[in-house]
Design a protein around this motif. Structure first.
Motif, PDB file in Angstrom:
ATOM      1  N   ARG A  45       0.851   4.140  -3.039  1.00 40.66           N
ATOM      2  CA  ARG A  45       0.491   5.527  -2.766  1.00 40.66           C
ATOM      3  C   ARG A  45       1.623   6.517  -2.986  1.00 40.66           C
ATOM      4  NH1 ARG A  45      -2.994   4.863   2.895  1.00 40.66           N
ATOM      5  NH2 ARG A  45      -4.910   4.092   1.914  1.00 40.66           N
ATOM      6  N   ALA A  50      -4.879   4.425  -4.554  1.00 35.76           N
ATOM      7  CA  ALA A  50      -4.571   5.807  -4.206  1.00 35.76           C
ATOM      8  C   ALA A  50      -5.740   6.451  -3.472  1.00 35.76           C
ATOM      9  CB  ALA A  50      -4.255   6.607  -5.461  1.00 35.76           C
ATOM     10  N   ASP A  51      -5.431   7.477  -2.709  1.00 42.14           N
ATOM     11  CA  ASP A  51      -6.462   8.207  -1.974  1.00 42.14           C
ATOM     12  C   ASP A  51      -6.986   9.363  -2.815  1.00 42.14           C
ATOM     13  OD1 ASP A  51      -6.289   6.617   0.326  1.00 42.14           O
ATOM     14  OD2 ASP A  51      -4.575   7.765   1.049  1.00 42.14           O
ATOM     15  N   ARG A 111       0.828  -1.207   0.000  1.00 42.64           N
ATOM     16  CA  ARG A 111       0.000   0.000   0.000  1.00 42.64           C
ATOM     17  C   ARG A 111       0.866   1.262   0.000  1.00 42.64           C
ATOM     18  NH1 ARG A 111      -5.162   1.012   0.340  1.00 42.64           N
ATOM     19  NH2 ARG A 111      -5.587  -1.212   0.544  1.00 42.64           N
ATOM     20  N   ASN A 141      -0.567   8.633  -9.456  1.00 45.36           N
ATOM     21  CA  ASN A 141      -0.866   8.855  -8.038  1.00 45.36           C
ATOM     22  C   ASN A 141      -0.026   9.975  -7.436  1.00 45.36           C
ATOM     23  OD1 ASN A 141      -2.685   6.768  -8.174  1.00 45.36           O
ATOM     24  ND2 ASN A 141      -1.259   5.246  -7.350  1.00 45.36           N
TER      25      ASN A 141
END
Length: 232
Positions: free
Chosen positions: A88, A116-117, A84, A164
């Motif tokens: 990211r 991705a956020d 993770r 990202n």
């Protein structure tokens, strides 16, 4: 061991051995890449370049020592946490592109962005922006990756790596399949995009003609204290 929050990459007393072997592949006492720095890493086959990139990406764990990326000691993360963190914060580009041939350009990029956020809307907006920066026509987004030229596939691979907004880009021989004109165009666009995003980069290549694009050029043999042979 020290925490290196001020560096993009910090390596302390790194030793890497492959399973069931005593002889290390890498033995690097210390190395650091500053935020925003772009490093051209070179050395003969067998000197450990690709192994080092795998360690920096959190794909291959260190046997000894500490690797800190963007302030995060990778040894403190589980395998899932490392995956993770990489998704990211780290972009990766490979010589063989690693695109899924039957998926469209857009779906290849969206697949990479799923951890991705950022929203799908943000991702698609970023995709459009990067396609413009990399001089890829918008209509190519719907085409399967297998129908693109080598140069187009490599630019898609860069877009996927940057989608990202990573703080660190890791590139392993990404220009080897490009002719001189496309290689120089590719490098110019890549460096301009990285500077706009403020990203750091570690770039491996045998092509010394590319070294002039970089603020630092480094022969891995000056870092790696292992006597090497052709294993990389």
């Amino acid at each position: 061991m020290q925490r290196h929050d001020s560096a993009a990459v910090a390596v302390d007393r790194l030793v890497v051995r492959y399973p069931n072997t005593q002889r290390p592949v890498l033995d690097i006492p210390h190395w650091q890449v500053e935020h925003g720095q772009h490093v051209f890493l070179y050395g003969p086959s067998g000197s450990g370049k690709s192994t080092l990139l795998s360690v920096l990406a959190g794909i291959l764990p260190a046997s000894e020592g500490e690797v800190t990326v963007l302030g995060q000691p990778l040894g403190e993360l589980s395998s899932r946490q490392c995956d993770r963190f990489r998704a990211r914060h780290i972009g990766m580009v490979f010589q063989q592109h690693n695109l899924i041939p039957y998926l469209s350009v857009r779906d290849n990029v969206l697949l990479a962005a799923q951890f991705a956020d950022q929203s799908r809307t943000e991702t698609l907006s970023m995709l459009t922006h990067l396609c413009e920066r990399m001089q890829l026509p918008a209509e190519l987004q719907e085409r399967p990756a297998m129908t693109l030229s080598v140069g187009q596939r490599q630019r898609v691979a860069i877009i996927r790596a940057l989608i990202n907004r990573p703080s660190l880009l890791i590139a392993d021989e990404p220009t080897s399949a490009l002719d001189e004109e496309n290689r120089e165009r590719f490098m110019g666009l890549l460096m301009e995009t990285l500077q706009q995003q403020g990203a750091s980069m570690v770039f491996v290549s045998h092509d010394h003609q590319l070294a002039g694009h970089f603020s630092q050029q480094l022969d891995l043999r000056t870092l790696n204290q292992v006597e090497y042979d052709h294993v990389d």
